[in-house]
Design a protein around this motif. Structure first.
Motif, PDB file in Angstrom:
ATOM      1  N   UNK A  75      51.347  51.201  45.684  1.00 28.59           N
ATOM      2  CA  UNK A  75      50.268  50.297  45.288  1.00 28.59           C
ATOM      3  C   UNK A  75      50.287  49.027  46.119  1.00 28.59           C
ATOM      4  N   UNK A  76      49.157  48.716  46.720  1.00 25.02           N
ATOM      5  CA  UNK A  76      48.945  47.440  47.402  1.00 25.02           C
ATOM      6  C   UNK A  76      48.207  46.519  46.447  1.00 25.02           C
ATOM      7  N   UNK A  77      48.729  45.320  46.265  1.00 27.51           N
ATOM      8  CA  UNK A  77      48.071  44.369  45.361  1.00 27.51           C
ATOM      9  C   UNK A  77      48.414  42.950  45.798  1.00 27.51           C
ATOM     10  N   UNK A  78      47.444  42.254  46.390  1.00 27.31           N
ATOM     11  CA  UNK A  78      47.707  40.865  46.777  1.00 27.31           C
ATOM     12  C   UNK A  78      47.852  39.970  45.569  1.00 27.31           C
ATOM     13  N   UNK A  79      48.702  38.963  45.679  1.00 31.96           N
ATOM     14  CA  UNK A  79      48.843  37.980  44.608  1.00 31.96           C
ATOM     15  C   UNK A  79      47.546  37.177  44.511  1.00 31.96           C
ATOM     16  N   UNK A  80      47.083  36.949  43.273  1.00 38.03           N
ATOM     17  CA  UNK A  80      45.824  36.238  43.047  1.00 38.03           C
ATOM     18  C   UNK A  80      44.705  36.884  43.870  1.00 38.03           C
ATOM     19  N   UNK A  81      44.413  38.149  43.556  1.00 37.70           N
ATOM     20  CA  UNK A  81      43.508  38.963  44.372  1.00 37.70           C
ATOM     21  C   UNK A  81      42.149  38.302  44.599  1.00 37.70           C
ATOM     22  N   UNK A  82      41.587  37.661  43.585  1.00 33.89           N
ATOM     23  CA  UNK A  82      40.254  37.093  43.724  1.00 33.89           C
ATOM     24  C   UNK A  82      40.216  35.958  44.740  1.00 33.89           C
ATOM     25  N   UNK A  83      41.379  35.337  44.992  1.00 30.50           N
ATOM     26  CA  UNK A  83      41.433  34.228  45.944  1.00 30.50           C
ATOM     27  C   UNK A  83      41.956  34.684  47.301  1.00 30.50           C
ATOM     28  N   UNK A  84      42.712  35.769  47.333  1.00 27.19           N
ATOM     29  CA  UNK A  84      43.427  36.135  48.552  1.00 27.19           C
ATOM     30  C   UNK A  84      42.590  36.946  49.526  1.00 27.19           C
ATOM     31  N   UNK A  85      41.840  37.927  49.013  1.00 25.13           N
ATOM     32  CA  UNK A  85      41.129  38.846  49.887  1.00 25.13           C
ATOM     33  C   UNK A  85      39.722  39.119  49.369  1.00 25.13           C
ATOM     34  N   UNK A  86      38.721  39.041  50.244  1.00 26.79           N
ATOM     35  CA  UNK A  86      37.381  39.488  49.848  1.00 26.79           C
ATOM     36  C   UNK A  86      37.420  40.984  49.553  1.00 26.79           C
ATOM     37  N   UNK A  87      36.533  41.434  48.669  1.00 22.46           N
ATOM     38  CA  UNK A  87      36.518  42.835  48.268  1.00 22.46           C
ATOM     39  C   UNK A  87      36.363  43.770  49.458  1.00 22.46           C
ATOM     40  N   UNK A  88      35.548  43.404  50.417  1.00 24.90           N
ATOM     41  CA  UNK A  88      35.322  44.268  51.585  1.00 24.90           C
ATOM     42  C   UNK A  88      36.613  44.472  52.376  1.00 24.90           C
ATOM     43  N   UNK A 102      39.721  44.089  51.175  1.00 28.10           N
ATOM     44  CA  UNK A 102      40.631  44.865  50.338  1.00 28.10           C
ATOM     45  C   UNK A 102      40.270  46.344  50.395  1.00 28.10           C
ATOM     46  N   UNK A 103      38.994  46.644  50.406  1.00 31.22           N
ATOM     47  CA  UNK A 103      38.537  48.034  50.483  1.00 31.22           C
ATOM     48  C   UNK A 103      39.031  48.696  51.766  1.00 31.22           C
ATOM     49  N   UNK A 104      38.938  47.998  52.875  1.00 38.06           N
ATOM     50  CA  UNK A 104      39.380  48.574  54.157  1.00 38.06           C
ATOM     51  C   UNK A 104      40.890  48.803  54.172  1.00 38.06           C
ATOM     52  N   UNK A 105      41.654  47.867  53.604  1.00 38.33           N
ATOM     53  CA  UNK A 105      43.109  48.035  53.521  1.00 38.33           C
ATOM     54  C   UNK A 105      43.436  49.262  52.678  1.00 38.33           C
ATOM     55  N   UNK A 106      42.778  49.390  51.532  1.00 34.11           N
ATOM     56  CA  UNK A 106      43.045  50.523  50.646  1.00 34.11           C
ATOM     57  C   UNK A 106      42.689  51.842  51.323  1.00 34.11           C
ATOM     58  N   UNK A 107      41.624  51.867  52.069  1.00 34.18           N
ATOM     59  CA  UNK A 107      41.229  53.097  52.754  1.00 34.18           C
ATOM     60  C   UNK A 107      42.287  53.513  53.772  1.00 34.18           C
ATOM     61  N   UNK A 108      42.843  52.546  54.485  1.00 34.81           N
ATOM     62  CA  UNK A 108      43.900  52.859  55.462  1.00 34.81           C
ATOM     63  C   UNK A 108      45.139  53.401  54.761  1.00 34.81           C
ATOM     64  N   UNK A 109      45.497  52.754  53.653  1.00 35.50           N
ATOM     65  CA  UNK A 109      46.679  53.185  52.906  1.00 35.50           C
ATOM     66  C   UNK A 109      46.476  54.588  52.334  1.00 35.50           C
ATOM     67  N   UNK A 110      45.302  54.829  51.745  1.00 32.70           N
ATOM     68  CA  UNK A 110      45.011  56.144  51.166  1.00 32.70           C
ATOM     69  C   UNK A 110      45.104  57.236  52.227  1.00 32.70           C
ATOM     70  N   UNK A 111      44.550  56.985  53.392  1.00 33.15           N
ATOM     71  CA  UNK A 111      44.577  57.996  54.459  1.00 33.15           C
ATOM     72  C   UNK A 111      46.012  58.372  54.827  1.00 33.15           C
ATOM     73  N   UNK A 112      46.859  57.367  54.994  1.00 32.84           N
ATOM     74  CA  UNK A 112      48.233  57.635  55.423  1.00 32.84           C
ATOM     75  C   UNK A 112      49.091  58.170  54.273  1.00 32.84           C
ATOM     76  N   UNK A 113      48.866  57.675  53.062  1.00 25.91           N
ATOM     77  CA  UNK A 113      49.650  58.147  51.916  1.00 25.91           C
ATOM     78  C   UNK A 113      49.281  59.587  51.569  1.00 25.91           C
ATOM     79  N   UNK A 114      48.006  59.881  51.518  1.00 29.91           N
ATOM     80  CA  UNK A 114      47.569  61.235  51.177  1.00 29.91           C
ATOM     81  C   UNK A 114      48.049  62.247  52.208  1.00 29.91           C
ATOM     82  N   UNK A 115      48.187  61.832  53.445  1.00 28.56           N
ATOM     83  CA  UNK A 115      48.704  62.731  54.482  1.00 28.56           C
ATOM     84  C   UNK A 115      50.137  63.159  54.179  1.00 28.56           C
ATOM     85  N   UNK A 116      50.841  62.336  53.383  1.00 34.62           N
ATOM     86  CA  UNK A 116      52.219  62.640  52.980  1.00 34.62           C
ATOM     87  C   UNK A 116      52.274  63.214  51.562  1.00 34.62           C
ATOM     88  N   UNK A 117      51.120  63.457  50.949  1.00 35.65           N
ATOM     89  CA  UNK A 117      51.094  63.964  49.583  1.00 35.65           C
ATOM     90  C   UNK A 117      51.424  62.916  48.552  1.00 35.65           C
TER      91      UNK A 117
END
Length: 304
Positions: free
Chosen positions: A108-121, A123-138
């Protein structure tokens, strides 16, 4: 049963109307206590560590994600109940991907104070990168939409959060491909001075609109009655950390009040594992906490 895939664990929880407890450890003894409690309750469990804590720049010593995974994995493999491993709430994308590569079952990726740390767009791109690499490992990925309030026990101050918007959450889930999503419906991180009031209407709305398992963080802040109700409504996992550390600290404080350790064999106090061992006392307190929590989550006798 030992290790189990997160997808299988979440599906079983939803089908049988209980929530899997994620219990966050801080050392070997606490991890053993959590799994022993799950075995006593014949309950599935998720164990892991907080990525933000072990990656804290001000730590006195640099920690290894690989070492933590190896400890957790070995304990899980020897367990008699289903166990999955989570690297929870890291604000370091590189650490999250490394955790997926070395064998955690979910990250799980979760920035501290998410609403202040990262715009949703972003955060979405970071999550997409993580999902791609994590799912490749099951490996499964947990995301978060909304932001829990954060209580500071030292100052008594509360950092305000942001409740989860169902439509934003639905879009985020679809775009990123995450496997579970943590939501904010009145729950609170690190709160110990009383229970929160969950917004069950919001939770019901999210359960109807989101087609992946819902997760509640800040389990310490939720009453046992509300935990049971949330599990029945479709929450598949609830996270716990602060409450266990508090019972461990209170146990150690009581131990030093009751015992004059200067007049005791240090090996009895630490390492011998008998009834005078402070680490045994700590484990027993954590075991009781986890057992009570599993019952509240409707998880007793749900092992498969």
């Amino acid at each position: 049963m030992s290790r189990v895939k997160v997808k299988e664990l979440m599906e079983h929880a939803l089908k049988h109307k209980y929530a899997v407890g994620y219990f966050e450890s801080w050392n070997l003894e606490s991890t053993l206590a959590m799994v022993r409690a799950a075995e006593n309750m014949k309950s599935p469990i998720m164990i892991g560590v907080c990525g933000t804590y072990i990656g804290e720049p001000k730590r006195a010593y640099k920690e290894s994600v690989t070492v933590y995974q190896a400890m957790l994995a070995k304990i899980a493999e020897e367990a008699s109940v289903p166990v999955a491993l989570l690297l929870n709430e890291s604000d370091d994308e590189e650490m999250v991907i490394q955790a997926a590569q070395v064998g955690f079952d979910m990250v799980m990726f979760a920035p501290v104070f998410a609403s202040e740390a990262l715009p949703l767009q972003e955060l979405t791109q970071i999550q997409k990168r993580i999902v791609e690499k994590a799912h490749a490992k099951g490996v499964a990925v947990e995301g978060e939409v909304g932001e829990l309030p954060l209580f500071n026990s030292e100052t008594g101050k509360l950092h305000e959060g942001e409740d989860t918007d169902p439509e934003i959450c639905r879009q985020f889930v679809e775009e990123t491909g995450i496997d579970t999503v943590a939501v904010a419906v009145g729950n609170c991180h690190l709160k110990e001075d009383g229970m929160v009031t969950l917004n069950f209407d919001s939770l019901r709305n999210l359960a109807e609109k989101i087609d992946i398992p819902l997760v509640l963080h800040g389990g310490t802040s939720i009453s046992h009655e509300d935990l049971s109700k949330a599990a029945e409504m479709g929450v598949a996992k609830v996270n716990f950390g602060t409450g266990m550390k508090r019972v461990a600290l209170n146990t150690m404080k009581a131990y030093f009040t009751e015992h004059d350790v200067d007049k005791m064999d240090p090996n009895d106090v630490l390492g011998r594992g008998g009834d005078k061992d402070i680490m045994v006392r700590e484990q027993e307190a954590v075991i009781r906490y986890v057992e009570d929590t599993i019952k509240a989550l409707n998880g007793e006798n749900k092992a498969f």
